[in-house]
Each structure stands twice: as C-alpha cells, then as structure tokens.
Enzyme design. Structure first.
Site, PDB file in Angstrom:
ATOM      1  N   HIS A 126      -2.764   9.097 -10.691  1.00  0.00           N
ATOM      2  CA  HIS A 126      -2.872   8.276 -11.959  1.00  0.00           C
ATOM      3  C   HIS A 126      -2.480   9.005 -13.162  1.00  0.00           C
ATOM      4  CE1 HIS A 126      -5.443   4.773 -10.823  1.00  0.00           C
ATOM      5  NE2 HIS A 126      -5.130   5.351  -9.403  1.00  0.00           N
ATOM      6  N   SER A 179      -8.354  -0.355  -4.242  1.00  0.00           N
ATOM      7  CA  SER A 179      -8.341  -1.388  -5.095  1.00  0.00           C
ATOM      8  C   SER A 179      -7.983  -2.521  -4.419  1.00  0.00           C
ATOM      9  CB  SER A 179      -7.864  -1.176  -6.200  1.00  0.00           C
ATOM     10  OG  SER A 179      -8.102  -1.967  -7.262  1.00  0.00           O
ATOM     11  N   SER A 184      -1.112   3.678  -3.801  1.00  0.00           N
ATOM     12  CA  SER A 184      -1.349   2.810  -5.081  1.00  0.00           C
ATOM     13  C   SER A 184      -1.243   1.307  -4.417  1.00  0.00           C
ATOM     14  CB  SER A 184      -0.437   3.077  -6.074  1.00  0.00           C
ATOM     15  OG  SER A 184      -0.606   2.033  -7.060  1.00  0.00           O
ATOM     16  N   GLY A 198       2.070   2.619 -15.038  1.00  0.00           N
ATOM     17  CA  GLY A 198       2.108   2.386 -13.845  1.00  0.00           C
ATOM     18  C   GLY A 198       2.793   0.973 -13.514  1.00  0.00           C
ATOM     19  N   LYS A 235      -5.402  -5.626 -19.013  1.00  0.00           N
ATOM     20  CA  LYS A 235      -4.021  -5.113 -18.648  1.00  0.00           C
ATOM     21  C   LYS A 235      -3.402  -5.629 -17.453  1.00  0.00           C
ATOM     22  CE  LYS A 235      -3.267  -1.138 -17.320  1.00  0.00           C
ATOM     23  NZ  LYS A 235      -3.210   0.332 -17.092  1.00  0.00           N
ATOM     24  N   GLU A 259     -10.944   2.988 -10.943  1.00  0.00           N
ATOM     25  CA  GLU A 259     -10.479   3.074 -12.495  1.00  0.00           C
ATOM     26  C   GLU A 259     -11.772   3.278 -13.193  1.00  0.00           C
ATOM     27  OE1 GLU A 259      -9.724  -1.578 -13.403  1.00  0.00           O
ATOM     28  OE2 GLU A 259      -7.812  -0.293 -12.797  1.00  0.00           O
ATOM     29  N   ARG A 304       3.960  10.431 -11.324  1.00  0.00           N
ATOM     30  CA  ARG A 304       3.221   9.606 -10.405  1.00  0.00           C
ATOM     31  C   ARG A 304       4.073   8.793  -9.184  1.00  0.00           C
ATOM     32  NH1 ARG A 304       0.462   5.617 -14.956  1.00  0.00           N
ATOM     33  NH2 ARG A 304      -0.785   5.030 -13.068  1.00  0.00           N
ATOM     34  N   GLN A 364      -0.484  -1.007  -6.360  1.00  0.00           N
ATOM     35  CA  GLN A 364       0.614  -1.606  -7.086  1.00  0.00           C
ATOM     36  C   GLN A 364       1.785  -1.603  -6.389  1.00  0.00           C
ATOM     37  OE1 GLN A 364       0.705   0.716 -10.743  1.00  0.00           O
ATOM     38  NE2 GLN A 364      -0.997  -0.194 -11.478  1.00  0.00           N
ATOM     39  N   ARG A 401      -8.670   6.481 -19.875  1.00  0.00           N
ATOM     40  CA  ARG A 401     -10.053   6.386 -19.524  1.00  0.00           C
ATOM     41  C   ARG A 401     -10.983   7.706 -19.618  1.00  0.00           C
ATOM     42  NH1 ARG A 401     -10.360   0.990 -18.753  1.00  0.00           N
ATOM     43  NH2 ARG A 401      -8.769   0.329 -17.430  1.00  0.00           N
TER      44      ARG A 401
END
Length: 431
Positions: A343, A202, A173, A99, A30, A316, A127, A175, A388
């Site tokens: 998340h 991450s 995050s 997200g 993804k 994750e 979020r 992201q 998840r």
C-alpha cells in the site's frame, strides 16, 4: 521495513480527559468518488457527481480525465464530469501516490488516441502494477514500461481496445480487477476476466465496482472467479457519493478507546463499502452500534478485550484497529492482510515499528500483526506519507500524552479536515 521520512511538521494528538461525546460528518468515499469519475469519463454525456470527496487523490483523478480530453466543473459541493474525447499529441498524467489513479486510468488512455506518460511520487513506483499492465497489453493496449511493471510508463492510445478474455492475478490488489471491469464497457468486445493466483483482497471493493457499473448502465456478470462486462453505452445523469466509512474508523473507535459516544452522520443503511464492518467490530469489542435514520451512534466503555481478527476483506482499517488494540486487556492477532505491504507504505512493518517504539510489543507476521499491550509513552509517531497512519496516531493520542504525529497534512488524501474534526471531538469530553 520502510524508511521514516525526514522530520516534518508534527501534530500533538489530543488526549481525551474523559469520555468522548460528539458528532462528525466525514467526507465522501474516495473509492466511490474515483470509480464514479472513471465511469463518468466513459459515459456518453456529462454526469453530475454529488458530494464527492475533495482531496489530493480525487483531484489527481479529475486532472487525469482532463489530460485525456475530458473535463469537470465544480458547483458548490458537486462536480459535473464531461466524458473524455479523442485528441492528438502527447499528455502526462500525475499519479501522486494514488493507487486508484495509477490503476484505473491506463485503460482510459488505451481507449483514447493520445500518447500518455504516467509517473508520480517515489512511493507509487514501489506499488504493484505489473499484473494489470500485462493484462491490458494482452487485451490490445500498447504500453511501454521498460520492463519495470511500474511507473513511469507510457500508454499509446490507438483509438480503442479489442478487449476479450484475459487471465489476471489480482491477489495483490482488487484494484487490478476493478480497473479492467470499469473499462470493460468501452472495449470493442467487452472484457472477460478469469482470476488466477489467489483471491483478491477486499471483496467489498469488487462489489462496489459491480454496483457502480450497473448504476451507469452496464451489465456485469460474475461466476465465481470469472467476470464478464459486455460492451455498453454508459450514461447516468446524477450520482450521490456516500460518506467514507473507512475514514470514519478513528471516530468510531474513539468511543471504544476513551469511552463515551460518537455519532457519524449519514451512515448508509445499505452499502458495499468495507468500512461498514466497523459496526460488527464495535459489538465484538464490547461496545454498541445503533444505526438510525441520520447516522451511526457508537458507545463504548474504554475497556477493550484482546481479539483475533481476519481483516482480509477490510485491510484498510488495519492501522486504526491495530492502534486501538494496543489498549486491549490481552494479546490480539490481526491476520489476512499481507497485501498491506504494497500500500502507500509497507503498513505492517511501519505499524510494528511505530507502535513498538511507543512501548507496545507489536510484531509483523507473514500476513498480519501480533499485538501484546504494554505501558506506552509519548513520542514521535512516524507516518511514512500514509494517511491511515495519521489516523492511527490520533487514536493512540486519546490515551497517551505527548504523541507527536508526523506530517499530519498527508491525511488530506482522504480527509483534508481530519485534524480539525478530531480536535473538536476530543476536546468535547464530558467531566
């Protein structure tokens, strides 16, 4: 503590009557799919994305690109993405609880010429997004979020963004950082991002973003916490998406929990995906992981030691790993994952509540979980619309009869065929 959703359809996770023995091919990543779609939308010509994930999140991304004047055509398992174009009027982008869509597409809208309203599921409104919206505003975007720093918000495209230098707190995050870097080639002056407020979680996802930028023809640079992406004309005729290694996690740990062997087809020899860490986890937990030309074979005994794990870079994976550690022979600790509270749900609170409800002694700490194994029993495992957590419930069911996983369809976010693939693996147990 997040609230459990009202009881929906449940799935009785199958029990492994013996060691597992099977093969699985998980769908495309993804994270890679949606990054590739964003860069294809910014390119100067169409891009054929091969073997992408087909799920709610990726369809939402393609719909967002369509709302911004782009397009896509599906040919078998592949998707040809047409870049976004200028246009007038208003548009709406549905975020769902994705997200990547919420964080990657506002910059695309700011580069365009439409007035675009963003909104999605109730969960996406909770979020974190404020640091990114603030940074985009600092780079010249016209954004009206009513001071919420969250959806719903409106981006008024003015035909481009100046870009330049900006400070960004991406500690909640990675992201946020990826969103600016992915859009950077389209800014008039490119973008220079200096991180403040702590390291993003991450790191592998940041490496993934930089790798994809280079593949599309950009020239990103990094110097510690400073990132620079110059303006560039992007183009890539074809890109092949790797299997999603984080989605492979429950199949990998199945061999550790039940004993036996599982083979994940197509596991890449080199990758930026954080899920590749699973190979070292298997070894740490007493199993073996052998990477061959056609994938990864994992073998386990069903005996699991208690461990202390810092999962900051692979957060994750926490739900599946936490479920597995409920079967360990001693206490375990997971740390470095405070960001999981923002998340799809507060994953730490949800895991502590649901694992404890079935008999384990699990508490959430400031930045993780403390897990003390205890005899467990069947019951409803609430999933809080989090894919998840569905996977975590499946792992519990390997050794606990009567685990009823709530709302299994939510796993369609990353693997629409998960329940069928899991049932097939577990029912192929040896005597």
């Amino acid at each position: 503590m997040p609230e459990a959703t009202a009881q929906q359809d449940t799935w009785t996770a199958p029990v492994a009557d013996g060691p597992v023995n099977g093969r699985v091919r998980v769908p495309g990543s993804k994270s890679i799919t949606n990054r590739a779609y964003v860069l294809a939308a910014l390119a100067g010509s169409p891009t054929l994305v091969r073997d992408p994930l087909v799920s709610r999140d990726t369809r939402l991304m393609l719909a967002a690109i369509g709302a911004l004047g782009g397009g896509h055509a599906e040919t078998g398992a592949d998707v040809r993405v047409t870049p976004v174009s200028a246009g007038r009027g208003t548009a709406g982008i549905a975020l769902g609880n994705a997200g990547t869509v919420a964080r990657f597409t506002p910059a695309l809208a700011a580069l365009g010429t439409r007035e675009v309203r963003f909104d999605g599921d109730e969960a996406i409104r909770r979020r974190p997004l404020a640091p990114l919206l603030g940074a985009l505003t600092g780079l010249g975007a016209d954004i009206d979020d009513g001071g919420r720093g969250a959806p719903p918000f409106t981006v008024r495209g003015r035909g481009g963004l100046r870009g330049g230098a900006v400070e960004l707190d991406s500690s909640a995050s990675s992201q946020f950082l990826s969103a600016l870097l992915l859009a950077g080639p389209g800014f008039g002056e490119g973008v220079t991002v200096r991180l403040v407020g702590g390291a993003p979680p991450s790191e592998p996802h940041i490496a993934m973003t930089l790798d994809l930028l280079r593949r599309f023809g950009a020239a990103p640079e990094r110097d510690g916490s400073r990132f620079h992406v110059p303006a560039a004309d992007l183009a890539l005729a074809e890109y092949v998406v790797e299997p999603d290694l984080s989605t492979a996690a429950p199949f990998v740990v199945a061999a550790l929990a039940a004993g036996g062997s599982t083979h994940v087809e197509g596991w890449p020899a080199e990758t930026t995906q954080p899920g590749d860490w699973l190979r070292s986890l298997v070894t740490e937990l007493g199993g073996s992981a052998e990477l061959g030309p056609d994938g990864l074979t994992v073998t386990g005994t069903g005996e699991i030691p208690g461990v202390s794990l810092d999962l900051h870079e692979v957060g994750e994976l926490t739900p599946v790993v936490a479920a597995l550690l409920c079967f360990a022979d001693g206490p375990s600790e997971i740390s470095g994952v405070a960001h999981l509270r923002g998340h799809e749900t507060d994953r730490l609170a949800a895991l502590a509540a649901e694992l404890s409800a079935l008999g384990a002694n699990v508490t959430d700490t400031a930045d993780g979980l403390r897990i003390i194994p205890a005899p467990m029993r069947g019951g409803t495992f609430h999933t809080y619309d989090d894919h998840r957590l569905v996977m975590a419930g499946a792992v519990l069911g390997l050794r606990i009869p009567g685990v009823l996983v709530e709302n299994p369809a939510t796993v369609g976010k990353t693997f629409p065929g998960f329940v069928s693939a899991w049932d097939t693996l577990v029912t192929r147990t040896s005597d």
